[in-house]
Write a protein that holds these residues in place. Sequence first.
Motif, PDB file in Angstrom:
ATOM      1  N   SER A 296       0.828  -1.210   0.000  1.00 21.09           N
ATOM      2  CA  SER A 296       0.000   0.000   0.000  1.00 21.09           C
ATOM      3  C   SER A 296       0.858   1.254   0.000  1.00 21.09           C
ATOM      4  O   SER A 296       0.611   2.196  -0.772  1.00 21.09           O
ATOM      5  N   ASP A 297       1.889   1.283   0.862  1.00 29.59           N
ATOM      6  CA  ASP A 297       2.724   2.478   0.947  1.00 29.59           C
ATOM      7  C   ASP A 297       3.652   2.606  -0.260  1.00 29.59           C
ATOM      8  O   ASP A 297       4.038   3.717  -0.628  1.00 29.59           O
ATOM      9  N   HIS A 298       3.990   1.492  -0.876  1.00 32.30           N
ATOM     10  CA  HIS A 298       4.749   1.573  -2.130  1.00 32.30           C
ATOM     11  C   HIS A 298       3.914   2.255  -3.207  1.00 32.30           C
ATOM     12  O   HIS A 298       4.398   3.129  -3.940  1.00 32.30           O
ATOM     13  N   THR A 299       2.654   1.867  -3.297  1.00 34.10           N
ATOM     14  CA  THR A 299       1.763   2.489  -4.276  1.00 34.10           C
ATOM     15  C   THR A 299       1.633   3.988  -4.017  1.00 34.10           C
ATOM     16  O   THR A 299       1.707   4.817  -4.937  1.00 34.10           O
ATOM     17  N   LYS A 300       1.465   4.370  -2.757  1.00 30.29           N
ATOM     18  CA  LYS A 300       1.367   5.793  -2.410  1.00 30.29           C
ATOM     19  C   LYS A 300       2.653   6.537  -2.744  1.00 30.29           C
ATOM     20  O   LYS A 300       2.617   7.677  -3.228  1.00 30.29           O
ATOM     21  N   VAL A 302       4.866   5.782  -5.040  1.00 39.19           N
ATOM     22  CA  VAL A 302       4.962   5.935  -6.500  1.00 39.19           C
ATOM     23  C   VAL A 302       4.036   7.062  -6.966  1.00 39.19           C
ATOM     24  O   VAL A 302       4.411   7.887  -7.814  1.00 39.19           O
ATOM     25  N   ASP A 303       2.843   7.125  -6.385  1.00 38.80           N
ATOM     26  CA  ASP A 303       1.926   8.225  -6.709  1.00 38.80           C
ATOM     27  C   ASP A 303       2.555   9.572  -6.353  1.00 38.80           C
ATOM     28  O   ASP A 303       2.444  10.549  -7.112  1.00 38.80           O
ATOM     29  N   ALA A 304       3.199   9.632  -5.185  1.00 34.96           N
ATOM     30  CA  ALA A 304       3.836  10.877  -4.763  1.00 34.96           C
ATOM     31  C   ALA A 304       4.933  11.277  -5.733  1.00 34.96           C
ATOM     32  O   ALA A 304       5.087  12.454  -6.079  1.00 34.96           O
ATOM     33  N   ARG A 305       5.700  10.310  -6.173  1.00 37.29           N
ATOM     34  CA  ARG A 305       6.770  10.593  -7.135  1.00 37.29           C
ATOM     35  C   ARG A 305       6.194  11.105  -8.456  1.00 37.29           C
ATOM     36  O   ARG A 305       6.706  12.071  -9.040  1.00 37.29           O
ATOM     37  N   ASP A 313       3.776  19.706  -6.416  1.00 39.53           N
ATOM     38  CA  ASP A 313       4.511  19.511  -5.166  1.00 39.53           C
ATOM     39  C   ASP A 313       3.603  19.504  -3.939  1.00 39.53           C
ATOM     40  O   ASP A 313       3.854  18.747  -2.993  1.00 39.53           O
ATOM     41  N   ARG A 314       2.582  20.327  -3.922  1.00 40.14           N
ATOM     42  CA  ARG A 314       1.677  20.344  -2.772  1.00 40.14           C
ATOM     43  C   ARG A 314       1.044  18.971  -2.565  1.00 40.14           C
ATOM     44  O   ARG A 314       1.029  18.437  -1.451  1.00 40.14           O
ATOM     45  N   ARG A 315       0.531  18.417  -3.639  1.00 40.89           N
ATOM     46  CA  ARG A 315      -0.115  17.104  -3.531  1.00 40.89           C
ATOM     47  C   ARG A 315       0.903  15.995  -3.262  1.00 40.89           C
ATOM     48  O   ARG A 315       0.609  15.043  -2.533  1.00 40.89           O
ATOM     49  N   ALA A 316       2.098  16.129  -3.840  1.00 39.11           N
ATOM     50  CA  ALA A 316       3.136  15.118  -3.606  1.00 39.11           C
ATOM     51  C   ALA A 316       3.533  15.089  -2.133  1.00 39.11           C
ATOM     52  O   ALA A 316       3.645  14.014  -1.521  1.00 39.11           O
ATOM     53  N   ILE A 317       3.737  16.254  -1.542  1.00 37.55           N
ATOM     54  CA  ILE A 317       4.115  16.330  -0.129  1.00 37.55           C
ATOM     55  C   ILE A 317       2.995  15.775   0.749  1.00 37.55           C
ATOM     56  O   ILE A 317       3.246  15.061   1.730  1.00 37.55           O
ATOM     57  N   ALA A 318       1.758  16.085   0.407  1.00 38.38           N
ATOM     58  CA  ALA A 318       0.624  15.565   1.171  1.00 38.38           C
ATOM     59  C   ALA A 318       0.566  14.043   1.095  1.00 38.38           C
ATOM     60  O   ALA A 318       0.249  13.364   2.084  1.00 38.38           O
ATOM     61  N   GLU A 322       0.854  11.041   4.096  1.00 36.61           N
ATOM     62  CA  GLU A 322       0.001   9.889   4.376  1.00 36.61           C
ATOM     63  C   GLU A 322       0.834   8.677   4.787  1.00 36.61           C
ATOM     64  O   GLU A 322       0.378   7.831   5.559  1.00 36.61           O
ATOM     65  N   ILE A 323       2.064   8.608   4.277  1.00 41.76           N
ATOM     66  CA  ILE A 323       2.938   7.478   4.577  1.00 41.76           C
ATOM     67  C   ILE A 323       3.641   7.656   5.919  1.00 41.76           C
ATOM     68  O   ILE A 323       3.716   6.726   6.725  1.00 41.76           O
ATOM     69  N   PHE A 324       4.143   8.895   6.163  1.00 40.31           N
ATOM     70  CA  PHE A 324       4.988   9.118   7.343  1.00 40.31           C
ATOM     71  C   PHE A 324       4.289   9.817   8.500  1.00 40.31           C
ATOM     72  O   PHE A 324       4.865   9.934   9.600  1.00 40.31           O
ATOM     73  N   GLY A 325       3.072  10.278   8.310  1.00 42.13           N
ATOM     74  CA  GLY A 325       2.324  10.820   9.422  1.00 42.13           C
ATOM     75  C   GLY A 325       2.439  12.338   9.572  1.00 42.13           C
ATOM     76  O   GLY A 325       3.029  13.045   8.751  1.00 42.13           O
TER      77      GLY A 325
END
Length: 332
Positions: A296-300, A302-305, A313-318, A322-325
């Motif tokens: 699940s976090d791998h998929t997230k 990859v989406d962030a990348r 960048d705003r959405r990527a950081i968000a 989700e992964i790191f809290g």
Amino acid sequence: MASNVNEAFMEFMSSCINLDPAVTRRAKSSRDWLMGRIHDFPANDATFPTLYEEMDVFFGSFERKTKRRPLDDIDIMVCLNADGTSYYHGLYETIYLRNPNVGSPLRNLLFEDGVTVNSRRVVNKFKDALSSVPQYDRADIKRKGEAATLSLKSYDWVFDIVPCVRTQTDSAGKAYYLIPDGEGNWKKTDPTIDRARVRRLTAERGVGILGVIRLVKFWNCRPTMPTMGSYLLENMILDYYEHNACGAFIDLEFIKVVKHVEYAILRPVYDPKGIQGDLNTVNWADRLRISVRCGSDHTKSVDARNLEVASEDRRAIAKWGEIFGDTFPTYS
């Protein structure tokens, strides 16, 4: 607050993951002072075991530079002079240490058989000696399994002090450290092998491995899945870098490493020292939960990348948040 993903990870590593350099300096200074006091024990107490100072070992994740915040423990192995003892194999991994020389202080620390060195009594001897140091008179000092644990209110960390004996080289060309097994006898280890492996891989594959290990250890402790043992996880990551270079961007390395862990958690992870066998003792149900979270976090990630590549960048950081809290930086 960060305006791009690279800034976010730099801030995150600096403020939440990596040890504060000032804390590290203070910890090393306090450790060195403690070692000086320990080395004085035999001179101050004729019944204290003779020490083999040249074979002392600083070990654990703090020594390997894979410790993430907070610094909560510092591991020290204090080597004893073997004083003529020989070691013998018992059932499973149990080692018996027997027959110290006549006149050796180890003679005061035997089992009732009058032959075998009782490692619990050795640890207690360290505990009692630590209690006699004036600066430690108000410290919490106790025996905890294989170590004498020293906790001072002035430090955020505890010292785990493990007595050990260095063996001679055996017929296979190997030597070991014998440490207490928590039951009164001894067991084999050699943390210098772990330390050498980390140094070799950071030299061959890239020093960024250290930051990746700390970051993944933080992720491992998020309340989103069962937690793996830190040493197990570290060896999974090092196994990956035995065959892969470490790039400059820690977010890209996280993507690759978490994918590796997704499958590595389902397989044996062998002790690089060749002593403990399979380190992966996680029960099967928890292995599956960890693997699913990795996927699940791998998929997230990859989406962030992909969002970063698209200049979102705003959405990527968000998404990384989700992964790191909540401690992961927000966009500004």
